[in-house]
Scaffold this motif. Structure first.
Motif, short mmCIF file in Angstrom:
data_model
loop_
_atom_site.label_atom_id
_atom_site.label_comp_id
_atom_site.label_asym_id
_atom_site.label_seq_id
_atom_site.Cartn_x
_atom_site.Cartn_y
_atom_site.Cartn_z
N TRP A 86 3.78 -13.07 3.64
CA TRP A 86 2.53 -13.34 3.29
C TRP A 86 2.42 -13.60 1.82
N ALA B 276 7.75 -3.33 10.00
CA ALA B 276 6.71 -4.59 10.34
C ALA B 276 5.92 -4.90 9.24
N VAL B 277 5.36 -3.71 8.85
CA VAL B 277 4.02 -4.06 7.91
C VAL B 277 4.70 -4.69 6.64
N SER C 67 1.08 -1.08 -0.09
CA SER C 67 0.16 -0.01 0.00
C SER C 67 0.99 1.40 0.07
N GLY C 68 0.38 2.30 -0.43
CA GLY C 68 1.17 3.67 -0.47
C GLY C 68 1.60 3.62 1.07
N PRO C 69 0.74 4.04 2.11
CA PRO C 69 1.40 4.39 3.28
C PRO C 69 2.61 3.40 3.69
N ASP C 70 2.58 2.15 3.32
CA ASP C 70 3.66 1.41 3.78
C ASP C 70 4.97 1.93 3.34
N PHE D 260 5.75 -8.33 6.84
CA PHE D 260 4.31 -9.16 7.03
C PHE D 260 4.12 -9.31 5.42
N GLU D 261 3.86 -8.40 4.90
CA GLU D 261 3.34 -8.28 3.37
C GLU D 261 4.42 -9.09 2.41
N GLY E 272 -1.70 -8.23 -1.50
CA GLY E 272 -2.80 -7.63 -0.67
C GLY E 272 -3.56 -6.45 -1.23
N ALA E 273 -2.63 -5.52 -2.16
CA ALA E 273 -3.11 -4.00 -2.45
C ALA E 273 -3.67 -4.11 -3.91
N ARG E 274 -4.56 -5.24 -4.05
CA ARG E 274 -4.85 -5.40 -5.50
C ARG E 274 -6.24 -4.57 -5.77
N ARG F 97 7.36 0.58 12.45
CA ARG F 97 5.90 0.16 11.83
C ARG F 97 5.69 -0.15 10.45
#
Lengths: 437, 437
Positions: free
Chosen positions: B403, B395-396, B59-62, B399-400, B411-413, B392
């Protein structure tokens, strides 16, 4: 046409539940036929957490799950992205842009949009919160207002920039007000040098005598008290008389605010009006007790676009309706079609309602019990995690929640690069006529 | 003015490193003065992972971290969001929209934008990848093309929709081609019923004789072989003669493609041209060995906007330059200013270069060693996680990655709700003139 086609319009809670229920029934009973789900987006939006995207706690993809991946394991289900333009129920057709799709059974689950009670121009001045675009717009405008406030030399303008008005004291208004108050008080507190974000003025306006009017009165009072503790200026009996560019007109005063969010009303999807069925005063469809349209036993409507006595416009109700009509359609395929009056009625099982207010604070109403405080908050977190679709999304959202609880930080504090999200009154935060230094 | 003001323009790798270095020096040496960082966005973008936002992995915020929160702990640093309009170096002013900011020392770190080599109209037909908006546009168009392909009855159109052309065989082009191939082959494979996403045609066009021309030749060959294994059609010695709406003209053929991504060139920020200093052929500034502008000993330029012999336009180089000029400025405050010719020269410490190609596959060039395969991939993952700012975000992103590695899911489809991201040729995927069923 050889095998029957079930067409579902809309992949919100109702439509998606109908699709999954049918997918399961088809797999289990080896039914033949095709299920086609049409939505204008390629994702299912978990609306109950949308306010957290608007307040920078979550990213869009955390709560927007690709429809195709949710329904991947049901071979009979096809997904199509498209904008529905209208219906020809007598010809059994749903009209898309430049094409039409035929159906044998139709399940309509088009949802609701923000309603400004006929004041069309108000939509320009106050953003609603129904879509991901709405949430991104609110987030960017909120953050941009703090940025502008940090730059400006004009004290009046600064005050206006640091004022947020939320119209509507229902669950969305309460959750937004609480989250914006925490954003200003905890998260942004240390980020600025010239302004003090904790001085931001957050007003929650409610036309009626109390907040959360669908909840027991006690919980409305609890929410009011908790919001006041967070510094929210809760104004009851404060109907909005007019909205202008950055201004809210109340009976006794006019408030200048760079950010105005509208959560005071919803209306069924605009196409609802075109359907040949009776409507209630707010435009929602009146359906048979089995949820079929009068005169069209193979057409069903569910969720926020229908009005069923005693059933609130919330996600669990839409999901129950989705399951009900999916069972009716699958039963008809298995055992033959029954006339609407012989079909089982839809019965709403009330699982309760809840709303968060802030950090470790929520109100819940389950059965005859009402509760609030940390227990209600934990219940709220758990239920939302359970219903959020997809392990990946649950894991990321849980991480974001734990992180922000421990650190008072919010991860998605970015202003998205879009013209649309620019401040309503100014394009750039540095557009003030001064020379610094 | 009482205390000196250091103004930093741009919060990319160079500007942000300069700000952090100055913040540390000020805290440690109890220097007095003010550091002001201006950027047009409110976030620092971790560009090396931008291609993963474009291909729905993140995602962008990542990868977009609020600048204010990064610099929160340095009390001398102020952050201002603003669009820089120009410079008046003789008056020591930076011009914003409607205002001007004075400085004593200026650090310019404006970065680069996509260059179409003067073919302005090409920008309409081929998206670059420099900003979050670019990444969202690429992602939405890519996913929308698959949605359209699923609907259309026109075989030629379907082929066009399932064709992606990437222009430019540098690290960004290679990483994008690999990620798009994996998106089609692994992630979308099970999502569609009528089209087979694994049949998508992905072309990587390079004008020169090999890929990754800044890397040793061997690694270019490895990248080429790995991409071919992933099904990418790598075309070397294939300069683009012209670009049109959905078409790429090569010397020998014209390719129809709904998605064209341009990674073939970058140019320094447009404001670079207005600065009173010599420029190289590609428009980058030529600076003194200490990175100051000739004739302006208190003005420094760093990162992709300057040309320093032997220094590549990559993040580590910008960061080293940021540290170098921050030290010069802080030294001048502590020990008095030296003329440019007496200051230490900037020396680039080559830490190597790397690029991912796909799942468990990367190429790396560190010191005199070249390596590839899983070891290079693990090194790539580790280094990018280490340099990504914020626990943060680390970590995200971790995880992505885990996963998607385990599940072959991304995830960000989601197709973002913006007019801008609509397909270049069609507004809606269902806009084909056919009646189904």
């Amino acid at each position: 046409m050889s095998s029957p086609r079930i067409l579902i319009c809309g992949a919100g809670f109702g439509g998606l539940t109908a699709a999954r229920t049918l997918g399961e029934r088809f797999s289990r009973s080896r039914l033949s036929g095709e299920i086609l789900l049409i939505d204008k987006e390629n994702y299912h939006l978990f609306q109950p957490l949308l306010y957290q995207v608007a307040t920078a706690g979550l990213s869009g993809p955390d709560i927007a799950i690709p429809i195709r991946s949710i329904l991947r394991r049901y071979p009979q289900i096809r997904v199509r992205m498209g904008n529905i333009q209208g219906f020809d129920l007598s010809a059994q057709l749903v009209l898309l842009e430049g094409s039409a799709v035929a159906y044998d059974s139709l399940i309509l689950s088009l949802g609701a949009t923000t309603s400004y009670f006929g004041r069309v121009s108000w939509a320009e001045h106050a953003v609603g919160l129904k879509s991901l675009a709405d949430a991104h717009r609110i987030r960017s405008r909120l953050l941009l207002a703090f940025e502008e406030a940090e730059c400006t030399e004009d004290a009046d303008r600064r005050e206006e920039l640091l004022t947020v008005v939320i119209v509507g004291g229902g669950p969305t208004g309460v959750e937004l007000a609480g989250a914006i108050a925490e954003l200003a008080r905890h998260v942004l507190r240390r980020d600025f040098r010239r302004i003090d974000p904790t001085k931001a003025r957050i007003l929650l306006l409610e036309a009626g005598p109390r907040l959360l009017n669908q909840f027991p009165e006690k919980l409305g009072r609890v929410a009011e008290r908790k919001l006041r503790e967070l510094g929210v200026d809760v104004r009851l009996l404060s109907p909005v008389r007019d909205l202008g560019e950055g201004s809210v007109v109340l009976p006794t005063e006019t408030i200048r605010a760079a950010n105005i969010v509208w959560t005071a009303g919803i209306a069924p999807h605009p196409l609802t009006a075109a359907l040949p069925a009776p409507h209630d005063r707010s435009g929602r469809l009146l359906v048979h007790p089995d949820l079929s349209l009068p005169g069209y036993p193979n057409v069903f409507a569910i969720g926020d676009m229908v009005s069923v006595p005693g059933v609130p416009a919330i996600a669990p109700a839409a999901m129950q309706m989705g399951r009900h009509v999916a069972d009716l359609v699958a039963n008809a395929l298995s055992f033959g079609s029954a006339p609407p009056e012989k079909r089982p009625h839809f019965r709403y099982r009330d699982k309760g309602m809840m709303a968060t207010i802030g950090r470790a604070s929520a109100v819940a109403w389950i059965g005859k019990a009402t509760f609030n405080g940390p227990a209600a908050w934990i219940a709220w977190l758990t239920i939302h995690l359970v219903f959020l679709i997809g392990f990946r999304n649950k894991a990321v959202v849980l991480f974001e929640w734990i992180w922000s609880y421990l650190t008072y930080g919010l991860g998605a504090r970015i202003i998205l690069p879009s013209e649309e999200t620019a401040s309503p009154t100014r394009r750039s935060p540095s557009d003030s006529s001064s020379t610094e230094g």
